[in-house]
Motif scaffolding. Sequence first.
Motif, PDB file in Angstrom:
ATOM      1  N   UNK A  10      -9.754 -53.568  42.980  1.00 41.99           N
ATOM      2  CA  UNK A  10     -11.017 -54.240  43.269  1.00 41.99           C
ATOM      3  C   UNK A  10     -11.262 -55.364  42.267  1.00 41.99           C
ATOM      4  N   UNK A  11     -10.993 -55.106  41.000  1.00 45.53           N
ATOM      5  CA  UNK A  11     -11.190 -56.118  39.972  1.00 45.53           C
ATOM      6  C   UNK A  11     -10.287 -57.325  40.220  1.00 45.53           C
ATOM      7  N   UNK A  12      -9.039 -57.084  40.610  1.00 45.10           N
ATOM      8  CA  UNK A  12      -8.103 -58.178  40.871  1.00 45.10           C
ATOM      9  C   UNK A  12      -8.574 -59.023  42.058  1.00 45.10           C
ATOM     10  N   UNK A  13      -9.058 -58.379  43.106  1.00 44.62           N
ATOM     11  CA  UNK A  13      -9.539 -59.112  44.275  1.00 44.62           C
ATOM     12  C   UNK A  13     -10.781 -59.922  43.914  1.00 44.62           C
ATOM     13  N   UNK A  19     -12.176 -67.058  41.303  1.00 49.03           N
ATOM     14  CA  UNK A  19     -11.357 -68.241  41.051  1.00 49.03           C
ATOM     15  C   UNK A  19     -11.497 -69.223  42.221  1.00 49.03           C
ATOM     16  N   UNK A  20     -11.431 -68.697  43.420  1.00 51.15           N
ATOM     17  CA  UNK A  20     -11.584 -69.544  44.609  1.00 51.15           C
ATOM     18  C   UNK A  20     -12.977 -70.160  44.649  1.00 51.15           C
ATOM     19  N   UNK A  42      -5.357 -81.121  46.923  1.00 53.22           N
ATOM     20  CA  UNK A  42      -4.634 -80.195  46.046  1.00 53.22           C
ATOM     21  C   UNK A  42      -5.525 -79.029  45.639  1.00 53.22           C
ATOM     22  N   UNK A  43      -6.757 -79.305  45.281  1.00 56.29           N
ATOM     23  CA  UNK A  43      -7.694 -78.250  44.890  1.00 56.29           C
ATOM     24  C   UNK A  43      -8.089 -77.374  46.077  1.00 56.29           C
ATOM     25  N   UNK A  44      -8.249 -77.988  47.242  1.00 60.56           N
ATOM     26  CA  UNK A  44      -8.540 -77.200  48.446  1.00 60.56           C
ATOM     27  C   UNK A  44      -7.393 -76.236  48.755  1.00 60.56           C
ATOM     28  N   UNK A  48      -7.561 -72.201  48.943  1.00 64.29           N
ATOM     29  CA  UNK A  48      -7.093 -71.509  50.141  1.00 64.29           C
ATOM     30  C   UNK A  48      -6.088 -70.417  49.779  1.00 64.29           C
ATOM     31  N   UNK A  49      -5.167 -70.721  48.881  1.00 63.91           N
ATOM     32  CA  UNK A  49      -4.181 -69.715  48.449  1.00 63.91           C
ATOM     33  C   UNK A  49      -4.864 -68.540  47.762  1.00 63.91           C
ATOM     34  N   UNK A  50      -5.865 -68.814  46.939  1.00 63.87           N
ATOM     35  CA  UNK A  50      -6.584 -67.733  46.259  1.00 63.87           C
ATOM     36  C   UNK A  50      -7.280 -66.837  47.277  1.00 63.87           C
ATOM     37  N   UNK A  51      -7.892 -67.429  48.290  1.00 63.21           N
ATOM     38  CA  UNK A  51      -8.543 -66.637  49.337  1.00 63.21           C
ATOM     39  C   UNK A  51      -7.526 -65.828  50.133  1.00 63.21           C
ATOM     40  N   UNK A  52      -6.389 -66.444  50.461  1.00 60.84           N
ATOM     41  CA  UNK A  52      -5.342 -65.727  51.192  1.00 60.84           C
ATOM     42  C   UNK A  52      -4.854 -64.525  50.398  1.00 60.84           C
ATOM     43  N   UNK A  53      -4.596 -64.722  49.113  1.00 59.64           N
ATOM     44  CA  UNK A  53      -4.111 -63.619  48.279  1.00 59.64           C
ATOM     45  C   UNK A  53      -5.129 -62.486  48.215  1.00 59.64           C
ATOM     46  N   UNK A  54      -6.395 -62.821  48.124  1.00 63.20           N
ATOM     47  CA  UNK A  54      -7.430 -61.788  48.112  1.00 63.20           C
ATOM     48  C   UNK A  54      -7.436 -61.038  49.444  1.00 63.20           C
ATOM     49  N   UNK A  55      -7.335 -61.770  50.530  1.00 67.20           N
ATOM     50  CA  UNK A  55      -7.313 -61.143  51.845  1.00 67.20           C
ATOM     51  C   UNK A  55      -6.110 -60.238  52.031  1.00 67.20           C
TER      52      UNK A  55
END
Length: 93
Positions: A10-13, A19-20, A42-44, A48-55
């Motif tokens: 949970x903490x990692x997510x 971060x996102x 580039x920032x977008x 997006x990658x941060x959100x994908x990883x959380x998902x």
Amino acid sequence: MELGMAAEELKAVVNRLRRAQGQIAGVIKMIEEGRDCEDVVTQLAAASRALDKAGFAVIATGLQRCLSDSELAAGEDREQMRARLEKLFLSLA
């Protein structure tokens, strides 16, 4: 399917989501300041990658829980479970 994540998971997510959130706030500021398109994109992409990883972390946890057959005990067969998980994966694609 409820979100039953261990404290570490949970903490990692939550960290990824924060971060996102910061990256998105930065993108908004960049747009307001009229920054270069390439920098904004580039920032977008990073956000997006941060959100994908959380998902994906949330889905992976759901898979672990489903594989324990706890959902099957509630009357859901394997095909229904597979269809729900497939839908979750595709929602992030």
